[in-house]
Design a protein around this motif. Structure first.
Motif, PDB file in Angstrom:
ATOM      1  N   VAL A  42       0.853  -1.197   0.000  1.00 45.02           N
ATOM      2  CA  VAL A  42       0.000   0.000   0.000  1.00 45.02           C
ATOM      3  C   VAL A  42       0.883   1.239   0.000  1.00 45.02           C
ATOM      4  N   GLY A  43       1.969   1.203   0.765  1.00 42.73           N
ATOM      5  CA  GLY A  43       2.914   2.322   0.775  1.00 42.73           C
ATOM      6  C   GLY A  43       3.537   2.559  -0.582  1.00 42.73           C
ATOM      7  N   LEU A  44       3.906   1.486  -1.298  1.00 43.83           N
ATOM      8  CA  LEU A  44       4.479   1.628  -2.647  1.00 43.83           C
ATOM      9  C   LEU A  44       3.468   2.237  -3.617  1.00 43.83           C
ATOM     10  N   PHE A  74       1.232   5.009  10.032  1.00 44.08           N
ATOM     11  CA  PHE A  74       0.878   5.072  11.456  1.00 44.08           C
ATOM     12  C   PHE A  74       0.060   3.843  11.868  1.00 44.08           C
ATOM     13  N   VAL A  75      -0.950   3.511  11.076  1.00 43.03           N
ATOM     14  CA  VAL A  75      -1.817   2.367  11.401  1.00 43.03           C
ATOM     15  C   VAL A  75      -1.019   1.066  11.398  1.00 43.03           C
ATOM     16  N   SER A  77       2.187   0.681  11.834  1.00 43.11           N
ATOM     17  CA  SER A  77       3.107   0.671  12.972  1.00 43.11           C
ATOM     18  C   SER A  77       2.386   0.302  14.264  1.00 43.11           C
ATOM     19  N   CYS A  78       1.182   0.861  14.475  1.00 39.35           N
ATOM     20  CA  CYS A  78       0.423   0.570  15.701  1.00 39.35           C
ATOM     21  C   CYS A  78       0.004  -0.890  15.764  1.00 39.35           C
ATOM     22  N   VAL A  79      -0.532  -1.379  14.631  1.00 34.75           N
ATOM     23  CA  VAL A  79      -0.981  -2.779  14.613  1.00 34.75           C
ATOM     24  C   VAL A  79       0.193  -3.727  14.836  1.00 34.75           C
ATOM     25  N   CYS A  80       1.306  -3.480  14.144  1.00 35.85           N
ATOM     26  CA  CYS A  80       2.475  -4.359  14.270  1.00 35.85           C
ATOM     27  C   CYS A  80       3.070  -4.297  15.676  1.00 35.85           C
ATOM     28  N   ALA A  81       3.096  -3.091  16.260  1.00 37.61           N
ATOM     29  CA  ALA A  81       3.640  -2.960  17.620  1.00 37.61           C
ATOM     30  C   ALA A  81       2.785  -3.730  18.617  1.00 37.61           C
ATOM     31  N   HIS A  82       1.454  -3.616  18.488  1.00 38.90           N
ATOM     32  CA  HIS A  82       0.558  -4.351  19.390  1.00 38.90           C
ATOM     33  C   HIS A  82       0.725  -5.860  19.212  1.00 38.90           C
ATOM     34  N   CYS A  83       0.748  -6.292  17.950  1.00 37.20           N
ATOM     35  CA  CYS A  83       0.902  -7.729  17.687  1.00 37.20           C
ATOM     36  C   CYS A  83       2.248  -8.251  18.198  1.00 37.20           C
ATOM     37  N   LYS A  84       3.285  -7.450  18.055  1.00 38.70           N
ATOM     38  CA  LYS A  84       4.603  -7.874  18.507  1.00 38.70           C
ATOM     39  C   LYS A  84       4.639  -8.025  20.021  1.00 38.70           C
ATOM     40  N   ARG A  85       4.035  -7.065  20.735  1.00 38.68           N
ATOM     41  CA  ARG A  85       3.992  -7.163  22.201  1.00 38.68           C
ATOM     42  C   ARG A  85       3.186  -8.383  22.636  1.00 38.68           C
ATOM     43  N   ARG A  86       2.055  -8.585  21.979  1.00 39.25           N
ATOM     44  CA  ARG A  86       1.207  -9.737  22.336  1.00 39.25           C
ATOM     45  C   ARG A  86       1.911 -11.048  22.013  1.00 39.25           C
TER      46      ARG A  86
END
Length: 612
Positions: A42-44, A74-75, A77-86
């Motif tokens: 999507v970024g590309l 932003f979205v 990064s937030c989703v990946c950060a949450h998933c990584k912590r979990r």
């Protein structure tokens, strides 16, 4: 090491365990992988739109694309950060459960099976390799990255195929070079070169992993043994100082550490070659890919913005394929080690399990008999017991005596069914004890072995062990063992934690610990109480107190004493004398003294220590 595809069967089975431990971990890992790939493409696409808008001087469109690009980043990064912590929490939960499953399985095995040194080494090997190369908690991450790389590659290929079919606006040589047919041919050739080159690198990596698997364990095992010996074995510091062993221990540790470093140097050199090979293949692929995209731009088949999108996608292909091969290799290695864990969990206890319930009797009357029992420990040829034939009278006090190595403790282990006879049988009420439910049969015995163990738990847990708490019974057992006064002096009484392993316990002497172990045996309230050297750690006064209370302790029970202190025999109704693995004498104290045999010799040897 598992074959190139068989390890995925192991991996899927392990993932089913992960799902049972933490049902959310696998979905979270999958969301993480798909969100990352979606964020890239999507970024590309948004970047391509932004470039085209800027080239066309469409500032409003450029702002929209730029805003969408920032929000997407932003979205994601937030989703990946949450998933990584979990996923981190889930991985820790899996690691803990992994160790718990190992110990639950070990505790479910018979004592005879669990005492095998090879089994202990096997469990230690499984844990060490899991720590070094990843346990079941790392599998979701490996599969997450593997799936992410595969989806990344498929998305990239789809885009590039679409690029190949883009019709050029130019004619002539440039138009032919950018035509779909030539583009597809060039794309196919580039992909084959990339796949072929990375496949060769992957095979080299697989051979390297096989070498790692086959060569590292012996060196690492020696290092772990030495580290545990120096750092964690409480018996070593005294011996090391008395015999000046410090230099010798450190010399051995340094020697094995040097061998380990040599092994790791070779491993790193191999990995470096793999990195160089992968980089070379990807460089060729990147150059050819950029040439294809450039031709398409020059021929008018795609816009300048689309150039950035396709160039970025092609760059993703090389990185994704490298990640795919790398994670596949890591998975193969991890599953190869964890297959040993699955094999251990699948292991069936070779000892047959009985199912007959033990008759419940309130009068404590049981008939125990050894019928032509002989025994040798697994893996040895030496007979510890030979042709033992005897019956044990219930509701009496029996002493088992004899020289060191006569077979006394082994006799008790067989009686408690910690081991099964090599020959002959042991019966309870005329039935082979192997036919009884093992837990029910063992409930008949309360045992204090010479090498008993107390734990850094509260007093009541040490005494109640696997049985419900009953404070009245706890204090009664402590009083019978002569330890109630000691426990009452502690500020928290029954809640007082023993030892300082966890930082807040009380230290107890050997004699005090032995009294607590005796109280634990009495708390079980089993019809048969077995005491192996029950006063070995007691001073003479405490020993006299214990002997004076023996009748009270074992009232209504069958008591069996193993002792080198012949004075304990005077309190017993029946005495069995072992020597060389055989029963050589049996009778009362007075009768055996009068017979003038081995018992009399042992008594006379210690007579100077007795009074009256």
């Amino acid at each position: 090491m598992l074959s190139s595809l068989a390890f995925h069967r192991t991996g899927l089975r392990l993932l089913s365990l992960v799902r049972k431990i933490d049902p959310a971990l696998l979905p979270v890992s999958l969301i993480y992988a798909l969100t990352q790939v979606a964020g890239i493409y999507v970024g590309l696409a948004l970047t391509a739109g932004l470039v085209d808008a800027l080239v066309a001087l469409e500032l409003r469109g450029a702002v929209v694309y730029a805003t969408a690009l920032v929000l997407t980043s932003f979205v994601v990064s937030c989703v990946c950060a949450h998933c990584k912590r979990r996923a981190t929490v889930g991985g820790m939960r899996c690691a803990w459960r992994f160790s718990l499953m190992l110990r639950e399985k070990a505790l479910s095995l018979s004592y005879e099976t669990a005492e095998d040194p090879k089994l202990t080494e096997r469990i230690a090997y499984i844990e060490r390799t899991a720590q070094m190369h990843g346990g079941i908690g790392t599998l979701p991450r490996f599969y997450r990255d593997l799936i992410g790389a595969a989806v990344n590659m498929l998305t990239c290929v789809s885009l590039v195929v679409a690029l190949a079919f883009a019709q050029p606006a130019s004619k002539g040589t440039l138009g032919v070079a950018a035509s779909p047919a030539v583009s597809l041919a060039l794309l196919t050739l580039v992909l084959l070169v990339a796949l072929g080159g990375n496949t060769l690198v992957g095979r080299f990596r697989a051979r390297l992993l096989d070498w790692v698997t086959s060569t590292h364990s012996s060196v690492e095992n020696r290092i772990m043994y030495l580290l545990n010996l120096v750092l964690f074995d409480r018996r070593v510091p005294k011996v090391a100082r008395i015999y000046d062993m410090g230099d010798m221990l450190m010399r051995n540790l340094e020697k094995n550490h040097g061998a380990s470093m040599e092994y790791f140097d070779r491993w790193i050199s191999g990995e470096r070659c793999i990195d160089v090979g992968t980089s070379a293949v990807n460089a060729v692929f990147t150059v050819a890919s950029y040439a294809l995209v450039a031709v398409k731009v020059l021929a008018g088949a795609i816009t300048v913005g689309a150039f950035t999108q396709y160039a970025g996608a092609l760059a993703q292909f090389g990185a994704a394929y490298t990640a795919l091969v790398s994670n596949n290799g890591d998975l193969r290695q991890c599953c190869g080690y964890l297959q040993e864990f699955l094999d251990f969990m699948d292991m069936e206890d070779p000892r047959p399990a009985g199912s007959i319930p033990v008759e419940k009797r309130d009068d404590g009357q049981f008939e125990l008999a050894f019928e032509h029992v002989s025994f040798r420990y697994p893996g040895t040829d030496a007979w510890v017991l030979r042709d033992i034939n005897l019956k044990i009278d219930t509701l009496g006090k029996l002493a088992v005596v004899g020289p060191n190595g006569a077979g006394k403790t082994t006799f008790i282990k067989l009686l408690c069914r910690l081991y099964d006879p090599t020959e002959g049988r042991i019966t309870l009420n005329g039935v082979d004890i192997r036919k009884y439910d093992e837990e029910e049969y063992r409930d008949l015995f309360g045992v204090v072995f010479q090498d008993f163990r107390l734990f850094a738990f509260p007093v009541w847990e040490n005494l109640a062990a696997g049985y419900p708490r009953d404070d009245r019974r706890l204090w009664k057992s402590l009083a019978q063992a002569g330890a109630d006064g000691l426990v009452r002096t502690w500020p928290e009484g029954l809640e007082t934690r023993l030892y300082k392993d966890l930082g807040d316990g009380v230290m107890v002497s050997g004699g005090e610990a032995q009294k607590l172990a005796l109280a634990r045996a009495l708390y079980k309230d089993a019809p048969v109480v077995i005491l192996d050297e029950p006063t070995a750690a007691l001073d003479p006064i405490s020993e006299a107190e214990v002997y004076a209370g023996f009748d009270r302790m074992v009232e209504g029970r069958t008591a069996i004493y193993i002792s080198h202190r012949m004075s304990s025999c005077r309190f017993c109704d029946d005495i069995i004398v072992f020597d060389g693995g055989r029963v050589v004498e049996r009778g009362s104290h007075d009768d055996l003294l009068a017979a003038g045999g081995l018992y009399a010799e042992l008594w006379d040897a210690q007579a100077s220590y007795y009074v009256g």
